[in-house]
Write an enzyme that holds these catalytic residues in place. Structure first.
Site, PDB file in Angstrom:
ATOM      1  N   THR A 202       0.813  -1.220   0.000  1.00  0.00           N
ATOM      2  CA  THR A 202       0.000   0.000   0.000  1.00  0.00           C
ATOM      3  C   THR A 202       0.849   1.273   0.000  1.00  0.00           C
ATOM      4  O   THR A 202       0.309   2.369  -0.044  1.00  0.00           O
ATOM      5  CB  THR A 202      -0.904   0.038   1.251  1.00  0.00           C
ATOM      6  OG1 THR A 202      -0.061  -0.091   2.397  1.00  0.00           O
ATOM      7  CG2 THR A 202      -1.914  -1.095   1.256  1.00  0.00           C
ATOM      8  N   THR A 207      11.339  -1.799   0.110  1.00  0.00           N
ATOM      9  CA  THR A 207      12.792  -1.851  -0.112  1.00  0.00           C
ATOM     10  C   THR A 207      13.111  -2.649  -1.378  1.00  0.00           C
ATOM     11  O   THR A 207      13.996  -2.269  -2.152  1.00  0.00           O
ATOM     12  CB  THR A 207      13.489  -2.460   1.123  1.00  0.00           C
ATOM     13  OG1 THR A 207      13.320  -1.548   2.210  1.00  0.00           O
ATOM     14  CG2 THR A 207      14.974  -2.667   0.878  1.00  0.00           C
ATOM     15  N   ASP A 260      -5.092  -7.226  10.839  1.00  0.00           N
ATOM     16  CA  ASP A 260      -3.759  -7.729  11.134  1.00  0.00           C
ATOM     17  C   ASP A 260      -3.706  -7.884  12.651  1.00  0.00           C
ATOM     18  O   ASP A 260      -3.504  -6.924  13.373  1.00  0.00           O
ATOM     19  CB  ASP A 260      -2.706  -6.727  10.633  1.00  0.00           C
ATOM     20  CG  ASP A 260      -1.341  -7.380  10.502  1.00  0.00           C
ATOM     21  OD1 ASP A 260      -1.215  -8.576  10.839  1.00  0.00           O
ATOM     22  OD2 ASP A 260      -0.398  -6.702  10.065  1.00  0.00           O
TER      23      ASP A 260
END
Lengths: 492, 492
Positions: A202, A207, A260
């Site tokens: 999102t 990375t 989550d």
């Protein structure tokens, strides 16, 4: 019962499915989501029943099979197969136990995770597990068992080294590309840090998305092992290797409701670390408006949980709570962030100092964990050894670019300027991320935002605060439209 | 984005699905379970994204559409459609609210139920709702709102009468075909009782399966209305009419884990009653080993809950707690039960007296609710008026059989005899039901079990206790095999 195969000409990529006509299903007392064993000669497989209401989809006397079942049975259209009722996997009983609020044992959790990984559970069954873990919570014991099960059911990177370092950031802060500076600093200092990272879900860049601008990130485990043995570190995409594969399948049912649970969050993060055999892990918890964690209290709670679960896994965990109230670094989006990272590593005067400072702090904390001097971090950076190490890692992974000057942001751009003179009192992570994503990041590598100012900086009227970059005019237009609704910046 | 239609040649019968190739999905930042709006000319529809990993399933540049989407768009293979990202329905937010343990308002529950009925929610999303209702429980207010929402989102049988009676049995008792005796008794006594019943899911027969031996049970609502206006009653299959259609969709996600939260149970039962405009409802709660409710304490709790929710719905509810420790009646399975029912209604000396007694008790309780004398029940039965009424109802629904002598059980049979002389101390509902099902009930109408003895009866060594009937030798063999594992009968 004998049925004739209909090749449905689709693949599910998940659990095996067999479609029966509703007349046959009723005759054999089979219902939606029941299991059947499908047999052809000596080959057999278990599939979940779906029911077709029309003869067009699956005629009476036929069974519609998907790609994966056909492969498993070596069956083709019009073959005859034998079908028998099959019991539900045992894990379904354990999921029900959790739904009833009872604590699960480690073998029960392992059975559930194994069945998730082997595609033996339907989306509905997996959802009940995730939902129960969320509403009932996971105990410390359960979270440790879940983490171990996630590690065991995937591949593991084994290195003949000790200690092995790793880091993780809880996220929500735009920019903040610290991994790509910390890894070369530590690797240059002789520490082992086999870093796997994720792509963005999102945010404007993960990375892995940013590192991909400079080098290949999709590497097989054998190659990763060789690179780490040679350079002490790597920065690769975790999704390309089969590390803790349960995680992706769990995320698939968490995403529709963006839930989550704390237990799942801890297990998901630490399983990835355990999968590369990490022994020493630094957790960066940024706090502030727009970051995932909003308050110090929440951060301290999470810190304690990480430390508890880490202890149960035999992992040394150190936690730092950092400022997550605004973006870190100037660039937001893969190319712009990669440029920031290289400038920091090259000690360029135009490098963003906030990013440099944060990277040094994280590297220092990890050096302390290794029993070494904090000073080594800045020594590695200032001497250029960290940059040399980054070049070595980039070359080992498959070089794409090592010169910041060659990194070009999107050709379409829009400058956002100050409507009045004053002091910048707020730069909102969520708004900045949203604008950068709508401009095309991370799919369009050059898309994103370049910030000229940070919080507390003074601006003159009409002075540029940031530039939006996009790879085409349409996306730039969309980004500018959104910008008008939510500029995310307050000048006071 | 423009994509070319691929006709997937399947129907889901549920939510609309659009399959994208993973390359297109990534390009447009679409994930599994995201919604998209698909447009062709002036027609449009919303579908849920599924992702194909192979070009074989759905090639790049194409979108795989199922039957229902093609119909909605009037699209065919190779048409070009336009696709846009679409937000999730608002109900998903409310489901998340419930998952977080917060109470839902009536409009929020209505929105969720509407979206379930209109196939706007995926199986995962619906599962989260059911799971949260199960683990967090539904408050009284929520249960009332859920019941009302289930009624409102379906068809309603409207009758210009008051009061309107209904009955429901919590179940788990084999045989126990009381509805088919109680309805004609009450209808003969002038009470209105438009009874809809279910088919069996896990038992050897539901009332609808048994009534189907005597008359048609799949009737449209307009016909049901006419029958009730003429005869005062009916005994039809609720599944053939669109009454509280949310219930079936909810059951579909409850079944895989066989969960049934109290709130959902109450709402499911009372919504069916509300859908036929019932004002006075008798709930029969059998207790005992093998029945759904095991203890008096549980039964009393359920009784209070029914009365509370009934009050909230403006329904008068009376509860009777009955003996559910053994099967009721002699026949188990559609034909055998239908025969029992007719024998009771005809006052035959061979009628099972336990069934007659229980039916009279239930009818009496309902007469009391109507402010009438209990005695009317036996008067209607003994005078033959109840039988005449049953014949009238059977003829109105479409007669199949009204003479018990014409009801023939399966031609293959096996007698189970007493291994020793003694007193029967236990006849287990679960075992008897399982044997009857394996013998073929309810799909094979003549399959089942006929009991010669009940609990506390004395048997001589070698005396017949029951006969298993099946329509073919293979099913009889399976039933006998199971019988050897679990005879379900203790002789002491």
């Amino acid at each position: 019962m004998k049925l004739v195969v209909k090749d449905m000409d689709i693949a599910t990529g998940g659990i095996l499915i067999a479609i029966l006509n509703e007349v046959d299903a009723e005759k054999f007392d089979l219902h939606h989501e029941d299991r059947i064993r499908v047999k052809k000669g000596s080959r057999e497989t278990v599939a979940v029943v779906d029911i077709a209401e029309s003869e067009k989809a699956v005629p009476i006397g036929k069974v519609g099979l998907f790609e994966e079942s056909l492969d498993a049975l070596r069956a083709v259209d019009k073959d005859i197969v034998d079908i028998k009722m099959e019991k539900k996997p045992e894990s379904v009983k354990f999921i029900k136990k959790k739904l009833e609020g009872k604590e699960l044992t480690s073998p029960e959790i392992l059975t559930i995770v194994e069945d998730i990984v082997k595609n033996k559970l339907t989306a509905i069954e997996t959802t009940y597990f995730i939902s129960a873990s969320y509403t009932k919570g996971l105990s410390e014991k359960e979270t440790i068992a879940l983490t171990k099960a996630m590690i065991e059911t995937g591949d593991v990177l084994k290195l003949e080294r000790y200690p092995i370092f790793d880091k993780h950031c809880i996220g929500g802060v735009a920019g903040n590309r610290t991994t790509m500076v910390v890894v070369p600093i530590l690797a240059a200092a002789g520490l082992t840090i086999p870093k796997t990272s994720s792509r963005s879900i999102t945010s404007p860049a993960g990375t892995a998305d940013t590192m991909e601008v400079l080098a290949d990130v999709s590497l097989p485990l054998s190659k990763i092992k060789k690179i780490v043995e040679k350079t002490n570190g790597c920065i690769v995409w975790g999704g390309a290797v089969n590390l803790a594969p349960a995680d992706d399948k769990i995320i698939k049912v968490e995403n529709p409701l963006s839930i989550d649970s704390e237990g799942n969050l801890l297990a998901s993060i630490l399983a990835k670390k355990g999968s590369v055999s990490s022994t020493h892990v630094l957790i960066d918890i940024p706090i502030g408006r727009g970051a995932k964690i909003r308050s110090k209290k929440e951060a301290l709670h999470l810190k304690r949980e990480f430390e508890k679960i880490g202890k149960g896994l035999g992992m040394k965990i150190r936690t730092v709570i950092t400022d997550g109230s605004q973006p870190i670094g100037n660039g937001i989006g893969p190319v712009l962030e990669a440029k920031d990272v290289l400038l920091v590593l090259m000690n360029s005067p135009s490098a963003p100092q906030d990013l440099r400072k944060k990277c040094l702090r994280l590297a220092e904390e990890m050096l302390v964990m290794a029993g070494k001097s904090r000073k080594i971090a800045s020594e590695m950076l200032d001497s250029g050894k960290a940059y040399e190490k980054m070049v070595e890692i980039i070359k080992a992974q498959g070089e794409k670019c090592i010169l910041p000057a060659l990194l070009k942001p999107g050709k379409c751009k829009y400058d956002f300027t100050a409507a009045k003179a004053g002091r910048i009192s707020r730069i909102d992570n969520i708004s900045i991320s949203k604008i950068a994503r709508i401009a095309g990041a991370p799919i369009d590598k050059g898309a994103g935002i370049y910030l000229y100012k940070h919080k507390d900086d003074r601006v003159a009227k009409g002075e540029k605060i940031f530039t939006i970059y996009a790879e085409n005019q349409q996306k730039l237009k969309f980004a500018v439209e959104i910008l008008k609704e939510i500029d995310g910046i307050d000048v006071k």
